[in-house]
Design an enzyme around this catalytic site. Structure first.
Site, mmCIF file in Angstrom:
data_model
loop_
_atom_site.group_PDB
_atom_site.id
_atom_site.type_symbol
_atom_site.label_atom_id
_atom_site.label_comp_id
_atom_site.label_asym_id
_atom_site.label_seq_id
_atom_site.Cartn_x
_atom_site.Cartn_y
_atom_site.Cartn_z
ATOM 1 N N HIS A 279 0.867 -1.182 0.000
ATOM 2 C CA HIS A 279 0.000 0.000 0.000
ATOM 3 C C HIS A 279 0.901 1.228 0.000
ATOM 4 O O HIS A 279 1.748 1.379 0.881
ATOM 5 C CB HIS A 279 -0.889 0.004 1.245
ATOM 6 C CG HIS A 279 -1.716 1.253 1.400
ATOM 7 N ND1 HIS A 279 -2.944 1.419 0.785
ATOM 8 C CD2 HIS A 279 -1.484 2.402 2.101
ATOM 9 C CE1 HIS A 279 -3.436 2.602 1.104
ATOM 10 N NE2 HIS A 279 -2.578 3.224 1.896
ATOM 11 N N PHE A 280 0.744 2.113 -0.984
ATOM 12 C CA PHE A 280 1.585 3.309 -1.000
ATOM 13 C C PHE A 280 0.820 4.503 -0.423
ATOM 14 O O PHE A 280 -0.403 4.614 -0.546
ATOM 15 C CB PHE A 280 2.130 3.611 -2.397
ATOM 16 C CG PHE A 280 1.100 3.938 -3.450
ATOM 17 C CD1 PHE A 280 0.503 5.192 -3.506
ATOM 18 C CD2 PHE A 280 0.752 3.005 -4.418
ATOM 19 C CE1 PHE A 280 -0.422 5.508 -4.484
ATOM 20 C CE2 PHE A 280 -0.187 3.298 -5.399
ATOM 21 C CZ PHE A 280 -0.772 4.557 -5.438
ATOM 22 N N THR A 281 1.559 5.392 0.207
ATOM 23 C CA THR A 281 0.964 6.571 0.815
ATOM 24 C C THR A 281 2.045 7.620 1.036
ATOM 25 O O THR A 281 3.238 7.361 0.824
ATOM 26 C CB THR A 281 0.278 6.206 2.152
ATOM 27 O OG1 THR A 281 -0.495 7.319 2.615
ATOM 28 C CG2 THR A 281 1.311 5.848 3.218
ATOM 29 N N ARG B 154 -11.842 8.660 -5.931
ATOM 30 C CA ARG B 154 -12.245 7.266 -5.675
ATOM 31 C C ARG B 154 -13.278 6.796 -6.707
ATOM 32 O O ARG B 154 -14.421 6.472 -6.400
ATOM 33 C CB ARG B 154 -12.767 7.095 -4.260
ATOM 34 C CG ARG B 154 -11.687 7.116 -3.193
ATOM 35 C CD ARG B 154 -10.559 6.139 -3.437
ATOM 36 N NE ARG B 154 -10.978 4.751 -3.355
ATOM 37 C CZ ARG B 154 -10.724 3.954 -2.319
ATOM 38 N NH1 ARG B 154 -10.076 4.434 -1.276
ATOM 39 N NH2 ARG B 154 -11.079 2.694 -2.349
ATOM 40 N N GLU C 237 -5.787 -5.273 -8.509
ATOM 41 C CA GLU C 237 -5.972 -4.598 -7.226
ATOM 42 C C GLU C 237 -6.719 -5.473 -6.221
ATOM 43 O O GLU C 237 -7.587 -6.260 -6.590
ATOM 44 C CB GLU C 237 -6.756 -3.301 -7.461
ATOM 45 C CG GLU C 237 -6.877 -2.403 -6.273
ATOM 46 C CD GLU C 237 -7.475 -1.046 -6.639
ATOM 47 O OE1 GLU C 237 -7.774 -0.282 -5.718
ATOM 48 O OE2 GLU C 237 -7.641 -0.761 -7.849
#
Length: 226
Positions: free
Chosen positions: A32-34, A67, A170
């Site tokens: 998970h990238f953030t 989203r 995903e």
């Protein structure tokens, strides 16, 4: 093959029947990238959906305000490597606000997340029209395995068993992910490692450039859309 992909495009998981698939494919991490700005909160509270973040009144920088997948409370993950198309797009967008690659991290999570929390699986980006809006379906091992479609193409692209066929495949986890399931923090080599380690605590902080680079088969996906 598209009938299979559409059938299993977006299915929440119920149960732990993915154990054999995870083991046989050698899948050891989810990603998970953030932004680094979000890391301290994630280490303390885990990965939370948008509603819970707002209910707790936690400060958080959203990396995806639109989203388009229609499921803002889902936690978006990938397998083995980040969705480099999406990751590059977000980094490029935030660069206009002064952010650099060193301001991002990739969180490595234990695959047991999928054995304990409901999840949805898409063979491509969850916002794709072939996948969007189908997240209520029950999950199955077939849904997960559909992410690894087309053995002939996989052989041509030189993919190993743990790599989904489409780099935009995903996983969307439908509940908050406790920080206990975080294995490590990956950062850009130019990041301030000492500062990140002070936030990460006992978690390893790993500078890995490849996490910020395209997958080896990017030339195929730059001109093909499956």
């Amino acid at each position: 093959m598209m009938l299979v992909l559409n059938q299993y495009a977006f299915a929440p998981k119920t149960g732990s029947d993915l154990t054999s698939s995870l083991r046989s494919r050698g899948i050891q991490r989810l990603l998970h990238f953030t932004l680094v700005d979000n890391l301290a909160s994630i280490i303390k509270y885990g990965l939370l959906g948008r509603t819970e973040l707002e209910q707790r009144q936690l400060n958080y920088i959203y990396t995806d305000n639109k989203r388009l997948d229609g499921n803002p409370n889902a936690i978006c993950l990938s397998i083995t490597s980040p969705n480099y198309k999406m990751f590059f797009s977000k980094r490029n967008s935030f660069s206009q606000l002064g952010y650099q690659d060193s301001d991002w991290v990739v969180i490595l999570l234990k695959p047991e997340v999928l054995l304990n929390l409901p999840a949805a699986f898409t063979f491509t980006n969850a916002a794709d029209s072939r996948c969007r809006g189908q997240w209520q379906r029950h999950s199955s091992r077939e849904a997960f395995e559909a992410m690894f479609y087309d053995e002939a193409l996989r052989a041509t692209l030189g993919l190993n068993p743990k790599q989904p066929t489409n780099p935009q495949a995903e996983i969307q986890v439908m509940r908050s992910i406790p920080s206990d399931w975080i294995d490590a923090i990956v950062c850009h080599p130019n990041a301030d490692i000492r500062k990140l380690q002070s936030v990460a605590g006992n978690l390893p902080v790993l500078p890995i450039y490849e996490a910020f680079a395209p997958r080896h088969d990017y030339s195929y996906w730059s001109v093909n859309y499956n």
